[in-house]
Every structure is written in C-alpha cells, then in structure tokens.
Design a protein around this motif. Sequence first.
Motif, short mmCIF file in Angstrom:
data_model
loop_
_atom_site.label_atom_id
_atom_site.label_comp_id
_atom_site.label_asym_id
_atom_site.label_seq_id
_atom_site.Cartn_x
_atom_site.Cartn_y
_atom_site.Cartn_z
N ALA A 271 2.39 28.36 -40.05
CA ALA A 271 2.05 29.10 -38.87
C ALA A 271 3.07 30.06 -38.41
CB ALA A 271 1.74 28.10 -37.66
N GLY A 272 4.35 29.93 -38.55
CA GLY A 272 5.28 30.81 -38.08
C GLY A 272 5.32 32.12 -39.03
N LEU A 273 4.91 32.24 -40.44
CA LEU A 273 5.19 33.23 -41.34
C LEU A 273 3.89 33.79 -41.81
CD1 LEU A 273 8.28 31.50 -43.11
CD2 LEU A 273 8.20 33.14 -41.52
N GLN A 274 2.61 33.28 -41.69
CA GLN A 274 1.75 33.78 -42.36
C GLN A 274 1.15 35.14 -41.89
OE1 GLN A 274 -1.34 30.90 -42.13
NE2 GLN A 274 -1.82 31.03 -39.83
N GLU A 275 1.54 35.58 -40.72
CA GLU A 275 0.99 36.84 -40.05
C GLU A 275 2.14 38.13 -40.35
OE1 GLU A 275 -2.08 37.33 -39.10
OE2 GLU A 275 -2.41 35.13 -39.12
N VAL A 276 3.37 37.47 -40.84
CA VAL A 276 4.36 38.30 -40.98
C VAL A 276 4.29 39.54 -42.10
CG1 VAL A 276 6.75 38.79 -41.31
CG2 VAL A 276 5.87 36.78 -40.15
N ALA A 277 4.25 40.73 -42.01
CA ALA A 277 4.12 41.75 -43.08
C ALA A 277 5.09 41.59 -44.02
CB ALA A 277 4.18 43.22 -42.28
N GLY A 278 4.75 41.72 -45.32
CA GLY A 278 5.82 41.60 -46.37
C GLY A 278 6.02 40.09 -46.85
N GLY A 314 23.73 31.53 -41.94
CA GLY A 314 23.78 30.07 -42.24
C GLY A 314 22.48 29.45 -42.83
N ILE A 315 21.64 30.32 -43.24
CA ILE A 315 20.24 29.64 -43.75
C ILE A 315 20.39 29.79 -45.60
CG2 ILE A 315 18.15 30.04 -43.82
CD1 ILE A 315 18.47 30.92 -40.86
N PRO A 316 20.50 28.81 -46.12
CA PRO A 316 20.58 28.73 -47.69
C PRO A 316 19.11 29.13 -47.95
CG PRO A 316 20.72 26.67 -46.81
CD PRO A 316 20.62 27.42 -45.66
N THR A 317 19.13 29.60 -49.10
CA THR A 317 17.69 29.68 -50.05
C THR A 317 17.88 29.79 -51.54
OG1 THR A 317 18.04 32.14 -50.11
CG2 THR A 317 16.73 31.41 -47.99
N SER A 352 12.45 30.32 -51.91
CA SER A 352 12.36 29.15 -51.35
C SER A 352 13.35 28.71 -50.03
CB SER A 352 12.54 27.77 -52.36
OG SER A 352 11.65 28.10 -53.41
N LEU A 353 12.72 28.28 -49.14
CA LEU A 353 13.61 28.03 -47.89
C LEU A 353 14.07 26.53 -47.76
CD1 LEU A 353 11.06 30.19 -45.43
CD2 LEU A 353 12.89 30.80 -46.58
N PRO A 354 14.63 26.51 -46.70
CA PRO A 354 15.25 24.91 -46.67
C PRO A 354 14.11 23.93 -46.47
CG PRO A 354 16.63 26.19 -45.37
CD PRO A 354 15.44 27.16 -45.96
N MET A 355 13.84 22.99 -47.04
CA MET A 355 12.78 22.05 -47.01
C MET A 355 13.15 20.66 -47.16
SD MET A 355 9.84 21.03 -46.55
CE MET A 355 8.14 21.92 -46.54
N HIS A 356 12.90 19.66 -46.26
CA HIS A 356 13.26 18.19 -46.43
C HIS A 356 12.75 17.46 -45.28
CE1 HIS A 356 16.43 18.69 -43.45
NE2 HIS A 356 16.74 19.57 -44.03
N PRO A 357 12.34 16.29 -45.29
CA PRO A 357 11.57 15.64 -44.24
C PRO A 357 12.48 15.36 -42.90
CG PRO A 357 11.68 14.24 -46.18
CD PRO A 357 12.73 15.35 -46.34
N GLN A 364 14.03 24.43 -37.74
CA GLN A 364 13.00 25.23 -38.64
C GLN A 364 12.82 26.62 -37.80
OE1 GLN A 364 9.37 23.10 -39.27
NE2 GLN A 364 8.93 24.56 -40.78
N ASP A 365 12.74 26.56 -36.40
CA ASP A 365 12.47 27.89 -35.46
C ASP A 365 13.59 28.69 -35.78
OD1 ASP A 365 10.07 26.91 -34.68
OD2 ASP A 365 10.78 25.98 -32.85
N ARG A 366 14.83 28.29 -35.86
CA ARG A 366 15.95 29.34 -36.33
C ARG A 366 15.46 30.00 -37.61
NH1 ARG A 366 21.85 27.02 -37.55
NH2 ARG A 366 22.45 28.70 -38.81
N ILE A 367 14.94 29.23 -38.51
CA ILE A 367 14.87 29.70 -39.92
C ILE A 367 13.67 30.76 -39.88
CG2 ILE A 367 14.15 29.09 -42.21
CD1 ILE A 367 15.36 26.35 -41.66
N ILE A 368 12.71 30.43 -39.29
CA ILE A 368 11.42 31.10 -39.12
C ILE A 368 11.90 32.48 -38.52
CG2 ILE A 368 9.22 31.51 -38.04
CD1 ILE A 368 8.77 28.37 -38.40
#
Length: 378
Positions: A271-278, A314-317, A352-357, A364-368
């Motif tokens: 939802a946060g990233l699908q409309e983002v160009a590129g 501070g966001i690992p990928t 790949s973005l940070p992903m864990h339960p 997550q909002d900070r990452i987006i």
Amino acid sequence: MNGPLPFVDLASQQDRIRAELERRMGAVLAHGSYIMGPEVAELEQSLAAFARVRHVVTCGSGTDALLMALMAREVGPGDAVIVPTFTFASTAEVVALAGATPVFADVRPDTCNLDPEVIPLAVDTARAAGLRPVAVVPVDLFGLPAAYERIVTISAELGLWVLADAAQSLGASVGEMLVGTWGDMSATSFFPAKPLGCYGDGGAVLTDDATLADRLRSVRVHGKGSDKYDNVRIGINGRLDTLQAAILLAKLEVFADELVARHEIAARYGAGLQEVAGIVVPSCPPGTRSTWAQYTIKLDGDRDRVASDLRERGIPTAVYYPRPLHRQSAYAKFPRAGELAVSDALSQSVLSLPMHPYLATTDQDRIIDAVIDVTRSA
Ligand SMILES: *Cc1c(COP(=O)(O)O)cnc(C)c1O
C-alpha cells in the motif's frame, strides 16, 4: 526511534517463546538423546500435520534436503536437472554434488520464479549437450510458490519429475494447496533467517510418497538398510540435531500466527510503495499466499545508491541475488537454456527490505517514508 533497524529480528521472537524454548531444550538436556531423539519424530509428525503431507524427513540443512531428494531418485552422471539461474547456490550445487549437470533456465520478470514455458527449451539444451533430462527444481523465491500447476503439467509431458526448492516457502499456499504437496518431493530449510528457522542448520524433505520417504530415511543415515551397519546405498550423515528439533517445536506453535503478521506487513509495504515512480512492488498472483521470506522490490534507478542512502538512515537492505548462478565462476561451465536475460536484469534491480513478523508499524512507516524519499533522487 532513529537508531538502526534490524533486517530480521530474532530477538523479539525469542522473548515471546522463551518459556517454551527453555522447557523444550531442558527436556533434551534431561533425556540426553542428542541424535534422533524423540523430538525429531515429534517434529516430523507436527510438520506433516502442518503442511498436510504424508511424510516429513528432517535433515541437517536445506542443502542436504535437496541433495537427499536427488540421491533418493538416484540422479547421477549423465543426468541433467533443470534449475532457475536466479536462486541461491544450493539449488544447482546439489545437482553437481550428485554427479549430474544443472541446466540453467530463466525466470519470469513478475514473480522471479522459474518460467514454465522455458522447460522444453531446457530439455532440448540438455539433449544437445548429450545429457538425459530427468528432473526440474523450481524455486519458491522470496516465499512465493512457483507456477507449479503449469510446471507439473509440462514436466509430466516431458517425462521429468519435480523437486520443489521450498527453502523459503514452507507455509505458503495456492488456493487450498500448501507448499510441500506439489511435485514428487519438496525440500525446505530451517536456517535461522528463514520463515521457520532453528538456532543452527536444519532442513526437511516433504513427500506424499512412502517409498521415497523410506529411501530418504536411508540416505539420511549413510544409506542404511535394515540396521545402521547394513549399507544398501550411498548416503550421507544428514540428521537434524534433537536440540534443533526441540527449538523448531517451540517455534512451530507461533508460526501460523507469524505468517499472518508477515502477510499484513507485506500488504502495508504494498500500500505504501505501489504508487511510487521507479519502484515495482512484488506481485502475488490471486489466490496465492507467500510466506514473505523476503519483501523484494525492483528499482529503476541506481540501486546501490538507494541501498547506501537507506543504510545511512539506519535501514538495512539486502540483494538476493547480485549475480545469477550462470555468472558465478563455479557454475559458468554448465549449459544454459537461452540468454537468461530476465535473471540478469533482476540481479541488477532487486532490493529486499527489512521483513520479519515483529516489525512495528511505526518502524515500517519509517522504512516506507525513507524508501520513497531516497528513490526520488536515485
Ligand atoms: C536457504 C536456501 C537453500 C539452502 O538452505 P540451507 O539450509 O542454508 O542449506 C536452498 N535454496 C534456497 C532457495 C534457499 O533460500
């Protein structure tokens, strides 16, 4: 608030299940059956019930699971096994270890999974190289099941059997079908960072075929026959440690719940990233549920710049995978079905973005926000 985030957070999970982990591990210390103790059989039964398959044979790693499956079908010299080139090394490595030849095939740009329509070309490629095509190993990359319906149909027409590399996808489904039920056998991994991970190496083969399950149990213990000093085939030392089985039993209790959390987190990224160009967000065909082992976007711009800008915030990928296998020096000599251009392109664009339960909504909002911000200028 603005400190570095973890890519995978195993500590939060450990806090949640600590009491059960300690109870389970304490039980192993008390009985002392460190090899093939009762927890191994209990785990195999629990996993079979979870995945709704008849037989689960646990083993020492996902790589061993793949190798044992090939050995159970007596794959060897002169045989060709079709594998996607856009995968982890194990998928092709085990084919070479078994003495056979991997034939690299391309993947689809939308799912990053094996393109079923290239299987006939891969068969021709194998035959042209003087090899006997025997099997295909689709990979459920990032936790998304490969196009099994089509793959199994085409493979059957061509006389190939199917081994699913489900190292990242245990718990995924298509409609009512769960991972582990497609093809002849499925191999999964319990490496710590996989959706269901232990605290070391571990893996399992899932199958509905009782004969194959018996052979897998034999291969797992040096090709044993009626007892361990009766060797009827070449095998390996492929057992899962009892302690790891105990850890997995504790983790299995929260696994279904964690898969739901992963699903919700993936939806929030989408939802946060699908409309983002590129940015192209990962696609998940209708009716399919991924385990979201990774949340992997594709970027048009300068990926390495995006990754380093995110790291500064501070966001690992991570990049899975920066080089397809056909471009690795150990694998460059093996036959290729076509140009493999999709895999080459993906290796340059995936991130790949940070992903864990246990990823908090605020994190997550900070990452987006950061991803949107840094891709704007990349
Ligand atoms: C992790 C992984 C493996 C190997 O699993 P190990 O348990 O590390 O041996 C094989 N294939 C894929 C696609 C993987 O992601």
